[in-house]
Design an enzyme around this catalytic site. Structure first.
Site, PDB file in Angstrom:
ATOM      1  N   ASP A  61      46.689  57.915  33.145  1.00  0.00           N
ATOM      2  CA  ASP A  61      45.527  57.768  33.444  1.00  0.00           C
ATOM      3  C   ASP A  61      44.263  57.938  32.477  1.00  0.00           C
ATOM      4  OD1 ASP A  61      45.649  56.463  36.076  1.00  0.00           O
ATOM      5  OD2 ASP A  61      46.543  58.232  36.849  1.00  0.00           O
ATOM      6  N   ASP A 126      47.482  49.570  38.657  1.00  0.00           N
ATOM      7  CA  ASP A 126      46.497  50.312  38.098  1.00  0.00           C
ATOM      8  C   ASP A 126      46.221  50.654  36.571  1.00  0.00           C
ATOM      9  OD1 ASP A 126      47.547  51.145  40.690  1.00  0.00           O
ATOM     10  OD2 ASP A 126      46.362  52.901  40.867  1.00  0.00           O
TER      11      ASP A 126
END
Ligand code: GLY
Length: 344
Positions: A61, A126
């Site tokens: 991330d 994602d």
């Protein structure tokens, strides 16, 4: 700032949490809008706290974390010190890229709750969002390694995450030796075959910037197909704020996800720029409709409430019973971003 608990207490993320870049990023947008120096000083302060992330490769991330904070800082100030940190972060992210798979590893399969799943090389939809940092790093350094990895990841994801109707699985688990797709599952949606709302939003947002950064038509087509899937979905409510999962079994008696709506609005504002004529106008008008609806009850909080967060009614992860029907830092970030894009 991350969210608000049911008892009204604010929750915060440490710098290693995937959400750590959204508050500094929001401050940068608000400074860009207002030119208010206090906001600028706060943006500088909260951004600087994330400096150690440039050497972190414990999960995928870092693209979210650093692009939203440092990416906006560099875009707005032009200070090249911010750019250097973005490049170093991209190098750390590349440590998770396996050329045999052609994709970036999302989560370490041998740690935490992921271990129980038995995955070998989990990649989640994602993860597409992290590619924006790789495209920028390639542009800043002239090193095409970042670009090639981003294109490979986007192609691999297009091949294995998407169903014929252009909805996407949340998790695809690959064989790290052969690159074969082994399992198609979910972590934050329900059931495995579902279209988790925020996952659809990430896909729409990411394929739109993949087209902007590469000019490759297949990414524009993918983004438009995803937009069609979302906007023509029979279970998309009239106000265009999705339920947390398009396939949630208890629709309409379940939660909306304002964060997914905000991401969709921001993505559609971009897609409108990449398209022409009536199609472009429809994307822009839909983005405007979504932000107008988010700006009203029941979504927008009254000033002085909601621990200062702008929006209410988002869902972090329902299957994990985590952050259900609450404010979320990323809902606010993408809402502000959508407003800024539409204003421009
Ligand atoms: N990337 C995690 C989420 O969207 O919840």
């Amino acid at each position: 700032p991350k969210s608000v608990e049911k008892n009204g207490r604010m929750t915060q993320s440490d710098i290693y949490d995937w959400t750590s870049g959204f508050f500094p990023g929001s401050l940068w947008y608000l400074y860009e809008f207002s030119k208010n120096d206090t906001l600028k000083q706060q943006a500088i302060h909260w951004t600087a706290l994330l400096k150690p992330i440039q050497f972190f490769s414990g999960h995928h991330d870092v693209g979210f974390m650093i692009n939203c904070s440092y990416g906006n800082a560099f875009r707005i100030t032009g200070d090249t010190a911010y750019r250097s940190i973005m490049v170093q972060t991209a190098k750390s992210l590349m440590k998770r890229y396996n050329p045999k798979v052609g994709a970036i590893l999302s989560w370490d399969a041998d740690k935490g709750w992921q271990k129980e799943k038995g995955w070998k090389y989990p990649v989640i939809i994602d993860n597409m969002m992290n590619l924006e940092l790789l495209f920028k790093a390639s542009q800043y350094t002239g090193d095409s390694t970042f670009y090639k990895a981003a294109v490979s990841h986007a192609d691999k994801t297009m091949q294995h995450h998407f169903r014929p109707d252009y909805s996407s699985y949340h998790v695809v688990d690959y064989d790290p030796e052969t690159g074969e797709a082994l399992h198609h599952q979910t972590a934050q949606g329900s059931p495995d075959s579902s279209a988790w709302a925020r996952g659809q939003a990430w896909g729409l947002y990411a394929y739109t910037f993949c087209y902007r950064e590469t000019g490759l038509k297949r990414y524009l087509e993918q983004a438009e197909h995803i937009a069609q899937y979302i906007l023509q979905h029979p279970r998309l409510p009239a106000d265009k704020v999705p339920y947390w999962d398009f396939d949630a079994p208890d629709i309409p008696d379940t939660y909306r996800d304002a964060s997914a709506a905000a991401i969709i609005a921001s993505a559609l504002a971009d897609l409108a720029k990449e398209t022409k004529g009536d199609t472009s106008a429809t994307y822009r008008q839909t983005a405007e409709t979504i932000v107008k609806n988010l700006n009203n009850a029941p979504y927008r909080a009254t000033l002085g409430t909601n621990q200062g967060f702008i929006l209410k009614h988002s869902v972090g992860s329902l299957p994990h019973q985590n952050e259900i029907d609450v404010p979320l830092a990323y809902a606010d970030y993408y809402y502000i971003e959508a407003l800024m894009k539409l204003r421009k």
